[in-house]
Write a protein that holds these residues in place. Structure first.
Motif, mmCIF file in Angstrom:
data_model
loop_
_atom_site.group_PDB
_atom_site.id
_atom_site.type_symbol
_atom_site.label_atom_id
_atom_site.label_comp_id
_atom_site.label_asym_id
_atom_site.label_seq_id
_atom_site.Cartn_x
_atom_site.Cartn_y
_atom_site.Cartn_z
ATOM 1 N N ALA A 145 1.340 10.211 -23.942
ATOM 2 C CA ALA A 145 1.515 9.401 -22.734
ATOM 3 C C ALA A 145 1.268 7.922 -22.973
ATOM 4 O O ALA A 145 1.493 7.111 -22.075
ATOM 5 N N GLY A 146 0.795 7.539 -24.144
ATOM 6 C CA GLY A 146 0.547 6.125 -24.425
ATOM 7 C C GLY A 146 -0.011 5.955 -25.820
ATOM 8 O O GLY A 146 -0.628 6.863 -26.372
ATOM 9 N N VAL A 147 0.236 4.766 -26.407
ATOM 10 C CA VAL A 147 -0.310 4.412 -27.714
ATOM 11 C C VAL A 147 -0.977 3.049 -27.566
ATOM 12 O O VAL A 147 -0.293 2.030 -27.389
ATOM 13 N N VAL A 148 -2.309 3.011 -27.582
ATOM 14 C CA VAL A 148 -3.058 1.777 -27.392
ATOM 15 C C VAL A 148 -3.836 1.455 -28.667
ATOM 16 O O VAL A 148 -3.954 2.285 -29.565
ATOM 17 N N LEU A 149 -4.354 0.235 -28.727
ATOM 18 C CA LEU A 149 -5.086 -0.221 -29.899
ATOM 19 C C LEU A 149 -6.582 0.052 -29.732
ATOM 20 O O LEU A 149 -7.157 -0.245 -28.681
ATOM 21 N N LYS B 289 -3.676 17.705 -20.836
ATOM 22 C CA LYS B 289 -2.551 17.782 -21.763
ATOM 23 C C LYS B 289 -1.931 16.420 -22.080
ATOM 24 O O LYS B 289 -1.244 16.277 -23.101
ATOM 25 N N ARG B 290 -2.115 15.443 -21.218
ATOM 26 C CA ARG B 290 -1.533 14.113 -21.453
ATOM 27 C C ARG B 290 -2.463 13.310 -22.368
ATOM 28 O O ARG B 290 -3.634 13.135 -22.056
ATOM 29 N N VAL B 291 -1.900 12.813 -23.469
ATOM 30 C CA VAL B 291 -2.691 12.191 -24.531
ATOM 31 C C VAL B 291 -2.396 10.694 -24.594
ATOM 32 O O VAL B 291 -1.230 10.274 -24.582
ATOM 33 N N VAL B 292 -3.463 9.903 -24.646
ATOM 34 C CA VAL B 292 -3.329 8.494 -25.003
ATOM 35 C C VAL B 292 -3.868 8.360 -26.429
ATOM 36 O O VAL B 292 -5.017 8.669 -26.707
ATOM 37 N N TRP B 293 -2.989 7.964 -27.310
ATOM 38 C CA TRP B 293 -3.333 7.854 -28.728
ATOM 39 C C TRP B 293 -3.993 6.510 -28.978
ATOM 40 O O TRP B 293 -3.421 5.460 -28.724
ATOM 41 N N VAL B 294 -5.209 6.532 -29.486
ATOM 42 C CA VAL B 294 -5.950 5.301 -29.789
ATOM 43 C C VAL B 294 -5.734 5.011 -31.276
ATOM 44 O O VAL B 294 -6.317 5.662 -32.141
ATOM 45 N N ALA B 295 -4.863 4.045 -31.553
ATOM 46 C CA ALA B 295 -4.447 3.752 -32.926
ATOM 47 C C ALA B 295 -5.436 2.803 -33.583
ATOM 48 O O ALA B 295 -5.724 1.718 -33.056
ATOM 49 N N GLY B 296 -5.947 3.216 -34.721
ATOM 50 C CA GLY B 296 -6.854 2.362 -35.490
ATOM 51 C C GLY B 296 -6.105 1.308 -36.274
ATOM 52 O O GLY B 296 -4.870 1.241 -36.283
ATOM 53 N N ARG B 297 -6.858 0.476 -36.992
ATOM 54 C CA ARG B 297 -6.260 -0.641 -37.723
ATOM 55 C C ARG B 297 -5.324 -0.168 -38.828
ATOM 56 O O ARG B 297 -4.370 -0.873 -39.187
ATOM 57 N N GLY B 298 -5.542 1.027 -39.354
ATOM 58 C CA GLY B 298 -4.680 1.508 -40.426
ATOM 59 C C GLY B 298 -3.328 1.985 -39.942
ATOM 60 O O GLY B 298 -2.414 2.164 -40.754
ATOM 61 N N ASP B 299 -3.146 2.200 -38.637
ATOM 62 C CA ASP B 299 -1.877 2.696 -38.103
ATOM 63 C C ASP B 299 -0.938 1.585 -37.674
ATOM 64 O O ASP B 299 0.278 1.802 -37.590
ATOM 65 N N VAL B 300 -1.462 0.415 -37.350
ATOM 66 C CA VAL B 300 -0.636 -0.625 -36.738
ATOM 67 C C VAL B 300 -0.732 -1.923 -37.540
ATOM 68 O O VAL B 300 -1.681 -2.153 -38.290
ATOM 69 N N ALA C 97 -10.232 1.413 -19.023
ATOM 70 C CA ALA C 97 -10.955 0.363 -18.297
ATOM 71 C C ALA C 97 -9.985 -0.351 -17.364
ATOM 72 O O ALA C 97 -8.979 -0.906 -17.809
ATOM 73 N N PRO C 98 -10.220 -0.366 -16.049
ATOM 74 C CA PRO C 98 -9.217 -0.893 -15.106
ATOM 75 C C PRO C 98 -8.956 -2.383 -15.260
ATOM 76 O O PRO C 98 -7.865 -2.856 -14.940
ATOM 77 N N SER C 99 -9.922 -3.157 -15.707
ATOM 78 C CA SER C 99 -9.772 -4.612 -15.698
ATOM 79 C C SER C 99 -9.146 -5.165 -16.967
ATOM 80 O O SER C 99 -9.079 -6.380 -17.135
ATOM 81 N N CYS C 100 -8.700 -4.300 -17.876
ATOM 82 C CA CYS C 100 -8.196 -4.752 -19.176
ATOM 83 C C CYS C 100 -6.678 -4.663 -19.223
ATOM 84 O O CYS C 100 -6.077 -3.709 -18.721
ATOM 85 N N ASP C 101 -6.086 -5.680 -19.865
ATOM 86 C CA ASP C 101 -4.651 -5.697 -20.123
ATOM 87 C C ASP C 101 -4.441 -5.261 -21.573
ATOM 88 O O ASP C 101 -4.732 -5.992 -22.497
ATOM 89 N N ARG C 102 -3.945 -4.034 -21.756
ATOM 90 C CA ARG C 102 -3.827 -3.468 -23.094
ATOM 91 C C ARG C 102 -2.372 -3.448 -23.557
ATOM 92 O O ARG C 102 -1.446 -3.330 -22.747
ATOM 93 N N ILE C 103 -2.215 -3.535 -24.865
ATOM 94 C CA ILE C 103 -0.915 -3.293 -25.487
ATOM 95 C C ILE C 103 -0.658 -1.794 -25.498
ATOM 96 O O ILE C 103 -1.527 -1.007 -25.844
ATOM 97 N N ASP C 104 0.550 -1.399 -25.095
ATOM 98 C CA ASP C 104 0.951 0.007 -25.131
ATOM 99 C C ASP C 104 2.227 0.104 -25.962
ATOM 100 O O ASP C 104 3.311 -0.280 -25.525
#
Length: 511
Positions: free
Chosen positions: A152-156, A65-76, A292-299
């Motif tokens: 639960a999160g919005v990443v690129l 039920k917990r969603v991480v939204w993967v935002a494409g280039r058109g959203d951000v 991916a555990p080793s990545c620093d992502r924008i949220d």
């Protein structure tokens, strides 16, 4: 990002969803789905889209039920930033928000903004800023609420693709091509992370693939050429296409020919651990980068905040206050009550200061309007006195006036009386500039009378007289200008002093 999540991408009516988690330092992909919104459902209706999405997720057996939204280039909005290194790190989020708000096509205080530091060069920070409008976040929440899912999160997607493909070698850049269900994202990755991204609307082909592959290669070349034009660009060492099927391999060959670098297609086993029931996930393989555990992502749902740099000092102060309360008891309680009263008084005074500031601004505006009107009024000549003076010069027996008219051409000057070039509105003043113009025409019984009238006006120091016709003749036509607002009062005439009469001298009688 830890735990199991449902990674979702939504673009152009296409839903891509896959269950993702981390397992022993590697992403793990569970079951997924890729579906097109039916024609009968409006893509602008968040509730209708959410209900359809929830039904698709339940039918595919994606129980998370917990969603991480993967935002494409058109959203951000993505922007590479170069900012001076602030004295305190907690100032950096505010600096990034300011720069990104200036780049937003529509201003809005509710936009979510986050950043990633790519590198540091002396006193400068090389950064990637990302912003998503608040209305877009609200639309996501409304849609997921209708689908009975929780955001639960919005990443690129660009950073997820980079995390899935791996970092670039030191001193070089890498191009990552990430095909999806309805779009292809081309990402440029440096050792510090993603520096630019470009989205291409292109639906995954079901039949002929040559045109699709050729188009992607052209767009990759455009991205490569645009990146090379940047002064801080690095040499592009290679390219990676995420996906190991035949279409991804064809894209890799076309990209290699287009930009003349080595390009490879990486399959799912090189990126993530797959469930046994999961098919080859070419269209959602890039979503594995969301965990991916080793990545620093924008949220963008939980952006970086300013960190209190004096938290230790505040903690010590609070401990001291608690100790004081324990020692003095009632005195400490009274102090807190008094502190609350002072806070309320401070809040009241701040409100009063804000109200008085607005009133003071309005007072300045009213005052400058009044001064402007007063100066404008003072710029007009006292016509009655000037007409009386001019008529006094022209009232001659044998002279007849045919026309007399006047107009005020004065204005208002605003400036600093001390001659400074820069000054505040309260330091300047309005000054009138008087300029009155009279036009007089007449005729005399004989030539000398017209010349006499003209001479009287020319000799008057209040006026500048210009003849608008021949000087000789019975008629005259004169333009009279003055810069004097009023006519000075005539000086009182003083009677000449008379000498006392002398007594007649005595005359002697002559015999």
């Amino acid at each position: 990002m830890s735990g199991t999540r449902l990674a979702i991408e939504w673009h152009a009516g296409w839903l891509t969803a896959v269950v993702v988690s981390a397992e022993k330092g590697r992403p793990r992909l569970g079951p997924g789905l890729c579906a097109k919104l039916p024609d009968g459902v409006s893509a602008d209706d968040a509730q209708a889209v959410g209900q359809w999405m929830g039904e698709q997720v339940r039918q595919a057996g994606l129980g998370e039920k917990r969603v991480v939204w993967v935002a494409g280039r058109g959203d951000v909005l993505l922007k590479r930033l170069s900012l001076p290194k602030p004295p305190a790190e907690n100032q950096l989020p505010a600096m990034v928000r300011l720069q990104m708000s200036r780049a937003m096509p529509m201003q809005g205080d509710d936009a979510a903004t986050d950043y990633a530091v790519l590198g540091e060069d002396g006193s400068k920070l090389d950064m990637l800023g990302a912003s998503v409008p608040g209305e877009r976040l609200a639309w996501m929440r409304s849609m997921l609420s209708a689908a009975k899912l929780k955001l639960a999160g919005v990443v690129l997607r660009a950073q997820c693709s980079a995390c899935a493909a791996g970092a670039a070698n030191e001193g070089h850049a890498r191009i990552v091509v990430s095909p999806g269900a309805s779009s292809v994202e081309v990402v440029v990755v440096e050792p510090g992370g993603v520096v630019t991204s470009r989205g291409i609307d292109a639906t995954w082909p079901s039949g002929e693939q040559e045109g699709f592959v050729r188009r992607i290669a052209v767009e990759v070349k455009r991205t490569w050429m645009g990146y090379r034009a940047s002064p801080q660009s690095l040499p592009v060492q290679g390219a990676v296409v995420i996906g190991g099927d035949g279409l991804c391999q064809a894209i890799a060959r076309a990209v290699s020919e287009a930009i003349e670098v080595e390009a490879d297609a990486i399959d799912a086993s090189s990126i993530a651990v797959l469930d046994e029931s999961a098919p080859e996930p070419a269209r959602w393989l890039a979503l594995a980068g969301a965990v991916a555990p080793s990545c620093d992502r924008i949220d963008l749902l939980s952006p970086k905040r300013a960190v209190a740099t004096r938290s230790k000092s505040r903690e010590r102060a609070l401990l001291g206050v608690m100790a004081g309360i324990a020692v003095v008891g009632g005195l400490g309680a009274f102090g807190f009550i008094r502190l609350g009263d002072l806070e309320a008084e401070r809040s009241r005074l701040e409100t009063q200061v804000g109200n008085l500031g607005g009133q003071y601004t309005q007072l300045l505006l009213d005052q400058t309007r009044m001064e402007h009107l007063q100066a404008l009024r003072s710029s007009r000549p006292a016509w009655t006195d000037h007409l009386e003076r001019v008529l006094g010069h022209t009232t001659v027996e044998g002279v007849r006036l045919q026309q007399l008219s006047g107009v005020s051409r004065g204005g208002v000057w605003f400036g600093n009386p001390q001659g400074r070039g820069q000054f505040g509105i309260h330091e300047g003043e309005y000054r009138p500039a008087v300029r009155g113009a009279l036009n007089i025409q007449g005729v005399g019984d004989y030539r000398e009378l017209a010349g006499m009238v003209r001479g009287r006006l020319v000799n008057d120091p209040l006026y500048v007289v210009q003849t608008q016709g021949p000087d000789a003749g019975l008629s005259f036509k004169l333009d009279i200008e003055t810069t004097s607002r009023s006519v000075p009062e005539p000086e009182p005439e003083t009677e000449p002093e008379t000498e006392p009469e002398s007594e007649p001298e005595a005359q002697e009688d002559q015999p």
